[in-house]
Structure formats: structure tokens, C-alpha cells
Design an enzyme around this catalytic site. Structure first.
Site, mmCIF file in Angstrom:
data_model
loop_
_atom_site.group_PDB
_atom_site.id
_atom_site.type_symbol
_atom_site.label_atom_id
_atom_site.label_comp_id
_atom_site.label_asym_id
_atom_site.label_seq_id
_atom_site.Cartn_x
_atom_site.Cartn_y
_atom_site.Cartn_z
ATOM 1 N N GLY A 38 0.812 -1.215 0.000
ATOM 2 C CA GLY A 38 0.000 0.000 0.000
ATOM 3 C C GLY A 38 0.847 1.268 0.000
ATOM 4 N N GLN A 39 0.158 2.406 0.039
ATOM 5 C CA GLN A 39 0.877 3.697 0.045
ATOM 6 C C GLN A 39 1.899 3.760 1.185
ATOM 7 N N ASP A 40 1.423 3.577 2.426
ATOM 8 C CA ASP A 40 2.311 3.746 3.579
ATOM 9 C C ASP A 40 3.362 2.641 3.619
ATOM 10 N N ASP A 70 -2.376 -13.246 4.452
ATOM 11 C CA ASP A 70 -3.628 -12.494 4.468
ATOM 12 C C ASP A 70 -4.041 -12.323 5.926
ATOM 13 N N LEU A 91 -0.053 -2.412 8.902
ATOM 14 C CA LEU A 91 -0.663 -1.414 8.024
ATOM 15 C C LEU A 91 -1.769 -2.014 7.155
ATOM 16 N N SER A 129 -8.993 -0.181 3.615
ATOM 17 C CA SER A 129 -8.763 1.168 4.146
ATOM 18 C C SER A 129 -9.716 2.225 3.593
ATOM 19 N N TYR A 155 -16.530 -7.816 5.939
ATOM 20 C CA TYR A 155 -15.156 -8.021 5.458
ATOM 21 C C TYR A 155 -14.210 -6.991 6.105
ATOM 22 N N THR A 189 -6.357 5.571 13.379
ATOM 23 C CA THR A 189 -6.784 6.605 12.441
ATOM 24 C C THR A 189 -7.625 7.702 13.089
ATOM 25 N N GLU A 196 -10.230 8.656 11.925
ATOM 26 C CA GLU A 196 -11.630 8.239 11.772
ATOM 27 C C GLU A 196 -12.225 7.793 13.108
ATOM 28 N N TYR A 200 -15.700 0.967 8.933
ATOM 29 C CA TYR A 200 -14.230 1.034 8.950
ATOM 30 C C TYR A 200 -13.742 1.506 10.316
ATOM 31 N N LYS A 206 -11.653 -0.304 13.334
ATOM 32 C CA LYS A 206 -10.357 0.250 13.769
ATOM 33 C C LYS A 206 -10.368 0.570 15.272
ATOM 34 N N ARG A 243 -0.809 7.538 -3.433
ATOM 35 C CA ARG A 243 -2.115 7.344 -2.809
ATOM 36 C C ARG A 243 -3.015 6.559 -3.768
HETATM 37 P P1 NAP Z 1 -3.645 1.330 1.355
HETATM 38 O O1 NAP Z 1 -2.804 2.044 0.365
HETATM 39 O O2 NAP Z 1 -5.077 1.059 1.043
HETATM 40 O O3 NAP Z 1 -2.907 -0.071 1.663
HETATM 41 C C1 NAP Z 1 -3.563 -1.097 2.362
HETATM 42 C C2 NAP Z 1 -2.672 -2.313 2.351
HETATM 43 O O4 NAP Z 1 -3.361 -3.379 3.057
HETATM 44 C C3 NAP Z 1 -2.361 -2.864 0.945
HETATM 45 O O5 NAP Z 1 -1.049 -3.342 0.934
HETATM 46 C C4 NAP Z 1 -3.345 -4.017 0.815
HETATM 47 O O6 NAP Z 1 -2.918 -5.026 -0.081
HETATM 48 C C5 NAP Z 1 -3.298 -4.551 2.257
HETATM 49 N N1 NAP Z 1 -4.444 -5.411 2.567
HETATM 50 C C6 NAP Z 1 -5.764 -5.160 2.405
HETATM 51 N N2 NAP Z 1 -6.492 -6.205 2.812
HETATM 52 C C7 NAP Z 1 -5.615 -7.153 3.244
HETATM 53 C C8 NAP Z 1 -5.750 -8.466 3.769
HETATM 54 N N3 NAP Z 1 -6.948 -9.037 3.927
HETATM 55 N N4 NAP Z 1 -4.628 -9.153 4.113
HETATM 56 C C9 NAP Z 1 -3.404 -8.606 3.930
HETATM 57 N N5 NAP Z 1 -3.211 -7.360 3.414
HETATM 58 C C10 NAP Z 1 -4.315 -6.645 3.084
HETATM 59 O O7 NAP Z 1 -3.620 2.072 2.763
HETATM 60 P P2 NAP Z 1 -2.578 3.172 3.305
HETATM 61 O O8 NAP Z 1 -3.085 4.520 2.942
HETATM 62 O O9 NAP Z 1 -1.214 2.773 2.978
HETATM 63 O O10 NAP Z 1 -2.830 3.057 4.878
HETATM 64 C C11 NAP Z 1 -2.061 2.149 5.667
HETATM 65 C C12 NAP Z 1 -2.801 1.870 6.964
HETATM 66 O O11 NAP Z 1 -3.002 3.083 7.684
HETATM 67 C C13 NAP Z 1 -4.193 1.272 6.799
HETATM 68 O O12 NAP Z 1 -4.408 0.393 7.864
HETATM 69 C C14 NAP Z 1 -5.125 2.465 6.916
HETATM 70 O O13 NAP Z 1 -6.395 2.046 7.356
HETATM 71 C C15 NAP Z 1 -4.386 3.295 7.938
HETATM 72 N N6 NAP Z 1 -4.555 4.735 7.865
HETATM 73 C C16 NAP Z 1 -4.356 5.391 6.698
HETATM 74 C C17 NAP Z 1 -4.457 6.774 6.664
HETATM 75 C C18 NAP Z 1 -4.229 7.542 5.400
HETATM 76 O O14 NAP Z 1 -4.644 8.710 5.340
HETATM 77 N N7 NAP Z 1 -3.558 6.987 4.412
HETATM 78 C C19 NAP Z 1 -4.755 7.489 7.850
HETATM 79 C C20 NAP Z 1 -4.915 6.769 9.028
HETATM 80 C C21 NAP Z 1 -4.801 5.399 9.045
HETATM 81 P P3 NAP Z 1 -3.272 -4.966 -1.671
HETATM 82 O O15 NAP Z 1 -2.235 -4.060 -2.261
HETATM 83 O O16 NAP Z 1 -3.178 -6.375 -2.069
HETATM 84 O O17 NAP Z 1 -4.666 -4.391 -1.774
HETATM 85 O O1 G4F Z 2 -10.147 10.515 0.611
HETATM 86 P P1 G4F Z 2 -11.214 9.918 1.418
HETATM 87 O O2 G4F Z 2 -11.841 8.673 0.907
HETATM 88 O O3 G4F Z 2 -10.589 9.716 2.875
HETATM 89 P P2 G4F Z 2 -11.251 9.423 4.314
HETATM 90 O O4 G4F Z 2 -12.634 8.933 4.210
HETATM 91 O O5 G4F Z 2 -11.019 10.633 5.147
HETATM 92 O O6 G4F Z 2 -10.354 8.206 4.823
HETATM 93 C C1 G4F Z 2 -8.932 8.187 4.652
HETATM 94 O O7 G4F Z 2 -8.311 8.826 5.741
HETATM 95 C C2 G4F Z 2 -8.541 8.193 7.010
HETATM 96 C C3 G4F Z 2 -7.800 9.017 8.072
HETATM 97 O O8 G4F Z 2 -8.664 9.937 8.622
HETATM 98 C C4 G4F Z 2 -7.997 6.778 6.961
HETATM 99 F F1 G4F Z 2 -8.196 6.166 8.159
HETATM 100 C C5 G4F Z 2 -8.688 5.994 5.865
HETATM 101 O O9 G4F Z 2 -8.086 4.702 5.762
HETATM 102 C C6 G4F Z 2 -8.500 6.724 4.541
HETATM 103 O O10 G4F Z 2 -7.133 6.689 4.195
HETATM 104 O O11 G4F Z 2 -12.388 10.977 1.664
HETATM 105 C C7 G4F Z 2 -12.143 12.238 2.243
HETATM 106 C C8 G4F Z 2 -13.414 13.091 2.161
HETATM 107 C C9 G4F Z 2 -14.665 12.373 2.666
HETATM 108 O O12 G4F Z 2 -15.417 13.265 3.434
HETATM 109 C C10 G4F Z 2 -15.432 12.021 1.404
HETATM 110 O O13 G4F Z 2 -16.845 11.956 1.558
HETATM 111 O O14 G4F Z 2 -13.659 13.377 0.780
HETATM 112 C C11 G4F Z 2 -15.035 13.180 0.521
HETATM 113 N N1 G4F Z 2 -15.209 12.917 -0.917
HETATM 114 C C12 G4F Z 2 -15.877 13.713 -1.780
HETATM 115 N N2 G4F Z 2 -15.897 13.166 -3.002
HETATM 116 C C13 G4F Z 2 -14.788 11.830 -1.589
HETATM 117 C C14 G4F Z 2 -15.208 11.990 -2.909
HETATM 118 N N3 G4F Z 2 -14.061 10.757 -1.190
HETATM 119 C C15 G4F Z 2 -13.742 9.820 -2.136
HETATM 120 N N4 G4F Z 2 -12.977 8.746 -1.768
HETATM 121 N N5 G4F Z 2 -14.158 9.937 -3.440
HETATM 122 C C16 G4F Z 2 -14.900 11.007 -3.890
HETATM 123 O O15 G4F Z 2 -15.263 11.091 -5.059
#
Ligand code: NAP
Ligand code: G4F
Length: 345
Positions: free
Chosen positions: A11-13, A63, A85, A89, A100, A130, A132, A154, A158, A189
Site C-alpha cells: 500500500g501507500q504507507d 492475508d 498497516l 482502508s 469483510y 486513524t 476516523e 471502517y 479500527k 495514494r
Molecule cells: P492502502 O494504500 O489502502 O494499503 C492497504 C494495504 O493493506 C495494501 O497493501 C493491501 O494489499 C493490504 N491489505 C488489504 N487487505 C488485506 C488483507 N486481507 N490481508 C493482507 N493485506 C491486506 O492504505 P494506506 O493509505 O497505505 O494506509 C495504511 C494503513 O493506515 C491502513 O491500515 C489504513 O487504514 C491506515 N490509515 C491510513 C491513513 C491515510 O490517510 N492513508 C490514515 C490513518 C490510518 P493490496 O495491495 O493487495 O490491496
Molecule cells: O479521501 P477519502 O476517501 O478519505 P477518508 O474517508 O477521510 O479516509 C482516509 O483517511 C482516514 C484518516 O482519517 C484513513 F483512516 C482511511 O483509511 C483513509 O485513508 O475521503 C475524504 C473526504 C470524505 O469526506 C469524502 O466523503 O472526501 C469526501 N469525498 C468527496 N468526493 C470523496 C469523494 N471521497 C472519495 N474517496 N471519493 C470522492 O469522489
């Protein structure tokens, strides 16, 4: 040489953390899922220790839903540090797949913590919590003391993972931390998160490959940071004397509408907004074309209007501060998506 295990490495992180740990000389082990086409594009450049000759990257199939597999991996790898991570997500999609999302995000964390406790209890663990969790928060900005009020499947999953992490720390003395990370973005991302969807589509509109950005709730406000800054905080949390939980955020609040306007400005489009709610649209002032339209399918059953973090504790105890804030983040993402669009042409 320190050994780290990363779930969600593709994933991204996961990709930025891999880069950071390899550069520090770690042996990095990552869990990847079996997929019909490879989903390792983000980590491919680091495979074969190309970042640092002393670092090493090893991938294992696994997994979060497969307990036996996780236990075998922990027994075999016996890491010094574990970064959990892996997650379903996407908040919006969790309303469509609540069971799921719970299995992966909540029970998956329990399976992992339990395997660590049995096979390598001295390992230091990072749990990807998070902002969230705060949901419809009753105070702003949010700190480690703010009450959790999750409002999506979600976030509820979490929340379970957050408390299990605290519980394993308290019950078994494990070094286990929650990073309560606010939104963080980058050119890596996922394409269906709002920031990346915006920068990719705006770059395509500018290149004449798309006509319009279809979007959901533009009033939503987020505290958006830069993923490489945020993975640095993950690592710092595991280098302390004592395990603890930390908010990681930039302390700046911006709306989705602002993100769109800034991205458009990068390619020389000035947006004039007209209409309200579902009929709101964005018009390119110079061509008169409608380039932004609301599509109700991107609205969620419940959304978080606004989340803003206060990372004072992380700054004080970890010495962590974000280097990139909103304006530079939009530039970094637009620069990458414009370059990617040009490559395709
Ligand atoms: P991401 O890009 O969606 O990456 C998620 C990763 O989890 C991918 O490697 C995905 O694999 C793997 N995964 C999903 N389902 C799985 C399963 N059943 N078994 C094993 N691996 C699985 O998310 P991210 O943005 O890097 O975020 C990393 C973590 O931080 C997540 O837990 C997310 O909820 C949390 N988080 C993210 C943010 C944010 O803003 N980015 C903020 C707060 C918390 P595939 O590549 O195969 O799909
Ligand atoms: O980019 P989003 O999908 O991020 P969201 O829901 O804040 O969640 C992300 O950040 C969390 C940390 O606070 C992580 F825990 C989580 O795993 C994930 O990385 O949406 C941001 C905002 C929302 O309010 C959504 O309703 O953007 C609004 N939005 C408006 N139009 C949209 C869209 N979001 C998405 N994904 N797609 C749209 O077209």
C-alpha cells in the site's frame, strides 16, 4: 541488522515505510496477498535491495484473514518490529462491505497481536490507527484525550483494533503503540481516495484526456499531510523507552473544494463555483467549460464533516513535525500526475 515485518507493504504507507527502513539498513519482510495480477507496483523499485546495499526486502504470501498463515510467518521471521498497516482502508467501501472490513481491520489485528505475543513477545508493534476514530468529534482539534465517536464500519473496526493494541500492552506488557494518523497523501495514494482522484483527473482534463471531475461531498474538511512524513512518525514511535499512543497531524484544515481549486490552479485553471449541494459545479473561467460536477454516488450514508489534529504530544515526545503541508502537498501530487499523464501521451 534489525528485522521488520510490514503487513500492507504493497500500500501507500507500506511502500514509503519500506523505503525508510531499507535506507536505515533493516531487513524488511512484507506480507503480500495473492492477486490475479501483481499489485506490487509501489514496492517493485525496492525489490533486490536497490535502495541500500545493506538492506534487504523479503516478501511472503499472507492475508490478515488467515490466522495459521500469520502464526507461521511470525514464528519464521521473528521480527524486532512489526508494522500492522494492512487494512480494507476505504471508508466509503466499508459501508458496502462491513463484515469483510471488520474481519481484516479488527480481527486481523487480533490474530496478528496474538501471534506476536506467542512467537516474538519482545517485538515492538505499530498499529495503524486513524483519525476516523474521532468520527463526529465533540471537540476540535482532536488530541489523544478526545473521546472516540466512530461513525463508519471502517472506524468501528479500527476502534476494536485500537483497544486490542492497548489491551495487549496492558495485559502482556507488549511494546505496542497506536499511531492515530490523520489523512496523509502522496503520488502513491490509491486512486479512489479523494485527493488522488482530484489530482489525477485534473491532470487528465489539462491534457485533454478527460472532460470533467465527478465528485461527492466538497464541504468535507480534512487535515491532509504527506505520507513520507507520517511513516517517519511510525518508526519514531517504536524507538522510544516506553510504548504509547500518538496523534500525527499537520494542524491545518482544508476542504475538498479547496483541494480541487488548488489542483486546478496548478494547471492554470481558475474555477468559478456555481449552484449549491447536488447542483454545484465548477466552471473553468477561461474556457467557460464545466469541469467539476457533483455525483450523488460518491456521497456516503454518513460522513465526517471535519477532523483536525493536534500533534503536540508527538512533537514533544518524539521530536516529530510535518515537513510538508497543504500547499506543497498539492504541488507534489499535481507535479507527479501531470508528469504521468505526459508519459502516457
Ligand atoms: P492502502 O494504500 O489502502 O494499503 C492497504 C494495504 O493493506 C495494501 O497493501 C493491501 O494489499 C493490504 N491489505 C488489504 N487487505 C488485506 C488483507 N486481507 N490481508 C493482507 N493485506 C491486506 O492504505 P494506506 O493509505 O497505505 O494506509 C495504511 C494503513 O493506515 C491502513 O491500515 C489504513 O487504514 C491506515 N490509515 C491510513 C491513513 C491515510 O490517510 N492513508 C490514515 C490513518 C490510518 P493490496 O495491495 O493487495 O490491496
Ligand atoms: O479521501 P477519502 O476517501 O478519505 P477518508 O474517508 O477521510 O479516509 C482516509 O483517511 C482516514 C484518516 O482519517 C484513513 F483512516 C482511511 O483509511 C483513509 O485513508 O475521503 C475524504 C473526504 C470524505 O469526506 C469524502 O466523503 O472526501 C469526501 N469525498 C468527496 N468526493 C470523496 C469523494 N471521497 C472519495 N474517496 N471519493 C470522492 O469522489
Amino acid at each position: 541488522m534489525k528485522r521488520a515485518l510490514i503487513t500492507g507493504i504493497s500500500g501507500q504507507d507500506g511502500s514509503y515505510l519500506t523505503e525508510l527502513l531499507l535506507a536505515k539498513g533493516y531487513e524488511v519482510h512484507g506480507i503480500v496477498r495473492r492477486t490475479s495480477s501483481f499489485s506490487r507496483g509501489r514496492i517493485d523499485p525496492f525489490y533486490g535491495a536497490k535502495v541500500d546495499p545493506s538492506g534487504k526486502l523479503v516478501l511472503h504470501y499472507g492475508d490478515m484473514g488467515d490466522e495459521k498463515n500469520l502464526r507461521k510467518l511470525l514464528e519464521k521471521v521473528r521480527p524486532d518490529e512489526v508494522y500492522n498497516l494492512a487494512s480494507q482502508s476505504h471508508v466509503g467501501i466499508s459501508f458496502e462491505m462491513p463484515e469483510y472490513s471488520t474481519d481484516v481491520n479488527a480481527l486481523g489485528t487480533l490474530r496478528l497481536l496474538d501471534a506476536i505475543n506467542d512467537y516474538c513477545p519482545e517485538a515492538r508493534c505499530y498499529q495503524a490507527s486513524t483519525s476516523e476514530l474521532f468520527g463526529s468529534a465533540d471537540e476540535s482539534p482532536q488530541t489523544e484525550q478526545t473521546r472516540f465517536r466512530p461513525n463508519s464500519p471502517y472506524a468501528v473496526a479500527k476502534l476494536y483494533a485500537y483497544w486490542m493494541t492497548v489491551n495487549y500492552r496492558q495485559t502482556y506488557g507488549m511494546y505496542a503503540c497506536n499511531g492515530i494518523l490523520f489523512n496523509h497523501e502522496s503520488p502513491r495514494r490509491g486512486e479512489n481516495f479523494v485527493t488522488r482522484k482530484i489530482t489525477q483527473t485534473v491532470a487528465r482534463i489539462a491534457a485533454g484526456e478527460a472532460d470533467c471531475l465527478y465528485i461527492g461531498n466538497m464541504d468535507a474538511q480534512r487535515d491532509w499531510g504527506y505520507a513520507p512524513d507520517f511513516v517517519r512518525a511510525m518508526w519514531l514511535m517504536l524507538q522510544q523507552e516506553k510504548a504509547d499512543d500518538y496523534v500525527i497531524a499537520t494542524g491545518e484544515l482544508h476542504s475538498v473544494r479547496e483541494f480541487i481549486a488548488k489542483s486546478c490552479a496548478y494547471v492554470g485553471m481558475r474555477i468559478e463555483w456555481s449552484g449549491e449541494g447536488m447542483t454545484e459545479c465548477g466552471i473553468d473561467a477561461s474556457s467557460g467549460k464545466t469541469v467539476v460536477q457533483v455525483d450523488p454516488k460518491y456521497y456516503r450514508p454518513i460522513d465526517i464533516d471535519s477532523v483536525l489534529g493536534d500533534a503536540t504530544k508527538a512533537e514533544r515526545e518524539l521530536g516529530w513535525k510535518p515537513e510538508v503541508k497543504f500547499d506543497q502537498l498539492v504541488e507534489i501530487m499535481m507535479e507527479a500526475d501531470v508528469a504521468a499523464t505526459q508519459k502516457v501521451q
